[in-house]
Design a protein around this motif. Sequence first.
Motif, PDB file in Angstrom:
ATOM      1  N   PHE A  17      18.636 -48.591   5.825  1.00  0.00           N
ATOM      2  CA  PHE A  17      19.487 -50.069   6.071  1.00  0.00           C
ATOM      3  C   PHE A  17      20.561 -50.234   5.529  1.00  0.00           C
ATOM      4  N   VAL A  45      15.413 -45.989   3.050  1.00  0.00           N
ATOM      5  CA  VAL A  45      14.133 -46.344   3.094  1.00  0.00           C
ATOM      6  C   VAL A  45      13.231 -45.144   3.446  1.00  0.00           C
ATOM      7  N   GLY A  66       6.996 -51.885  -0.677  1.00  0.00           N
ATOM      8  CA  GLY A  66       8.347 -51.524  -0.331  1.00  0.00           C
ATOM      9  C   GLY A  66       8.458 -50.020  -0.284  1.00  0.00           C
TER      10      GLY A  66
HETATM   11  N1  LIG Z   1      15.032 -54.854   8.683  1.00  0.00           N
HETATM   12  C1  LIG Z   1      15.389 -54.426   7.580  1.00  0.00           C
HETATM   13  N2  LIG Z   1      16.618 -54.514   6.891  1.00  0.00           N
HETATM   14  C2  LIG Z   1      16.813 -54.249   5.549  1.00  0.00           C
HETATM   15  N3  LIG Z   1      16.088 -53.702   4.798  1.00  0.00           N
HETATM   16  C3  LIG Z   1      14.905 -53.526   5.332  1.00  0.00           C
HETATM   17  C4  LIG Z   1      14.409 -53.862   6.487  1.00  0.00           C
HETATM   18  N4  LIG Z   1      12.994 -53.675   6.810  1.00  0.00           N
HETATM   19  C5  LIG Z   1      12.592 -53.156   5.430  1.00  0.00           C
HETATM   20  N5  LIG Z   1      13.534 -53.032   4.583  1.00  0.00           N
HETATM   21  C6  LIG Z   1      13.644 -52.740   3.311  1.00  0.00           C
HETATM   22  O1  LIG Z   1      12.918 -51.454   3.382  1.00  0.00           O
HETATM   23  C7  LIG Z   1      12.264 -51.285   2.400  1.00  0.00           C
HETATM   24  C8  LIG Z   1      10.658 -50.853   2.859  1.00  0.00           C
HETATM   25  O2  LIG Z   1       9.960 -51.903   3.619  1.00  0.00           O
HETATM   26  P1  LIG Z   1       8.594 -51.541   4.326  1.00  0.00           P
HETATM   27  O3  LIG Z   1       8.503 -52.882   5.004  1.00  0.00           O
HETATM   28  O4  LIG Z   1       8.957 -50.329   5.253  1.00  0.00           O
HETATM   29  O5  LIG Z   1       7.594 -51.376   3.079  1.00  0.00           O
HETATM   30  P2  LIG Z   1       6.274 -51.282   3.071  1.00  0.00           P
HETATM   31  O6  LIG Z   1       5.940 -49.967   2.406  1.00  0.00           O
HETATM   32  O7  LIG Z   1       5.627 -51.625   4.544  1.00  0.00           O
HETATM   33  O8  LIG Z   1       5.613 -52.275   2.188  1.00  0.00           O
HETATM   34  P3  LIG Z   1       4.582 -53.407   2.014  1.00  0.00           P
HETATM   35  O9  LIG Z   1       3.350 -52.745   1.425  1.00  0.00           O
HETATM   36  O10 LIG Z   1       4.966 -54.471   1.283  1.00  0.00           O
HETATM   37  O11 LIG Z   1       4.140 -53.942   3.446  1.00  0.00           O
HETATM   38  C9  LIG Z   1      12.121 -52.444   1.531  1.00  0.00           C
HETATM   39  O12 LIG Z   1      12.848 -52.252   0.345  1.00  0.00           O
HETATM   40  C10 LIG Z   1      12.553 -53.291   2.425  1.00  0.00           C
HETATM   41  O13 LIG Z   1      13.080 -54.413   1.570  1.00  0.00           O
END
Ligand SMILES: Nc1ncnc2c1ncn2[C@@H]1O[C@H](COP(=O)(O)OP(=O)(O)OP(=O)(O)O)[C@@H](O)[C@H]1O
Length: 404
Positions: A17, A45, A66
């Motif tokens: 991202f 990510v 995250g």
């Molecule tokens: N659309 C976006 N734009 C910018 N950054 C994003 C976007 N979506 C996710 N991120 C970033 O990507 C990283 C991973 O996010 P993600 O939502 O995939 O984590 P997760 O493993 O599902 O976490 P959780 O257990 O909190 O649900 C984070 O740092 C988040 O801030």
Amino acid sequence: MPAPHAAVDVRNLRKTFRVPRQHMMTLKERALHPFRRAEFDELRVLRGISFQVREGEFFGIVGRNGSGKSTLLKCLAGIYRADEGEIRIAGRLAPFIELGVGFNPDLTAHDNVVINGVMMGLSPAQARGRFDEVIAFAELEDFLDLKLKNYSSGMQVRLAFSLMVHSDAEMLLIDEVLAVGDASFQQKCLDVFYRLREEGRTIVLVTHDTGMIERFCHRVLLLEDGLVEMSGDAHEVGRRYLELNFERRAEVPGAQSEGGDAADVADVWIEDAEGKRVPAVAHGEPFSVCALLDVRERIDRPDVHFAFNTDEVLNVFGATSRAVAANDDEPFLPGERIVVRMTSENALGDGRYFVDCSLHGAERGMIAFRGRACEFVVFGGTTGSGLVSLPHTMRVEREMERVT
Ligand SMILES: Nc1ncnc2c1ncn2[C@@H]1O[C@H](COP(=O)(O)OP(=O)(O)OP(=O)(O)O)[C@@H](O)[C@H]1O
Ligand SMILES: [Mg+2]
């Protein structure tokens, strides 16, 4: 070579991202530098993910907040486009990913069910035909005329989950469904999971619940920092996941220690059946709580206590070496280092526990104490409460020979 009957085949998936830098230009700065472009941070990510899900598999994805789980699922569902890598999916999929994805807030439940049903592969007639079932499962009969934007978030979750279950999709992608629903809806979801697993439907489930993982998943993938940290057996991956969660917290907050001249509780820790120090113990598995004592004065009829507490409950369980340890009559002598080990089948319920340890002597009262000397996590149990009784044995061992 893709695996035979792979329902999902992901190769070297990358997603970055671009996030605008936080600091905003002031009006004056903007006026002075009209062509300066906004700066971006690159957030990598997903940094090269590969895995396969077989047909009929219940596949779990875990990882800390995250770590990229939701991003991965959105790439699979086609909501995000990957920057690099390959995703192959056999069959139609029904996603349950984020509150409201795919739903139009200005339409009623009926129209949303039909539109989304079609997106999941039903014909419009089929989608209309299933509407009553979808609503009945979600228990939303009384709210049919409401626009979706007036539904509570729990109601939206029920509708989305129900629709996903009633679609004919070969594969379901589910992100954290249980976190939002109420208790009766959670039970309903669990029943559905059991049924779908029996039917051999392919399911990819993101969750933080290691109990769920162990109960349902054939295999699990652990994401850490955008990479696959580990994949395979649910029990082992669940354990590694908990280690990752807790290994950075070796120091227990609120720990207190009082040693006297006579002795100290030098260390307290948890061991698994192989004698390895662990931060987490599965329910039903043997484990030990161990204390290392430094003895400086003779202590007659010594007695070592362990107390397990949670944040809410003091003394969930207490154990004492006196009258339990086989050799409990021998005095502790100056210069000895003594390890006391309490071993038990883990009858504790899921949760986080703290251990207090104290040393007492005949006519001397408490000689040394360590409060919150260590913490550990129990997972994989079915009980929600930690109020239990542990059948146990106990031994007192000398690590050093007596100094004469
Ligand atoms: N659309 C976006 N734009 C910018 N950054 C994003 C976007 N979506 C996710 N991120 C970033 O990507 C990283 C991973 O996010 P993600 O939502 O995939 O984590 P997760 O493993 O599902 O976490 P959780 O257990 O909190 O649900 C984070 O740092 C988040 O801030
Ligand atoms: Mg997420």
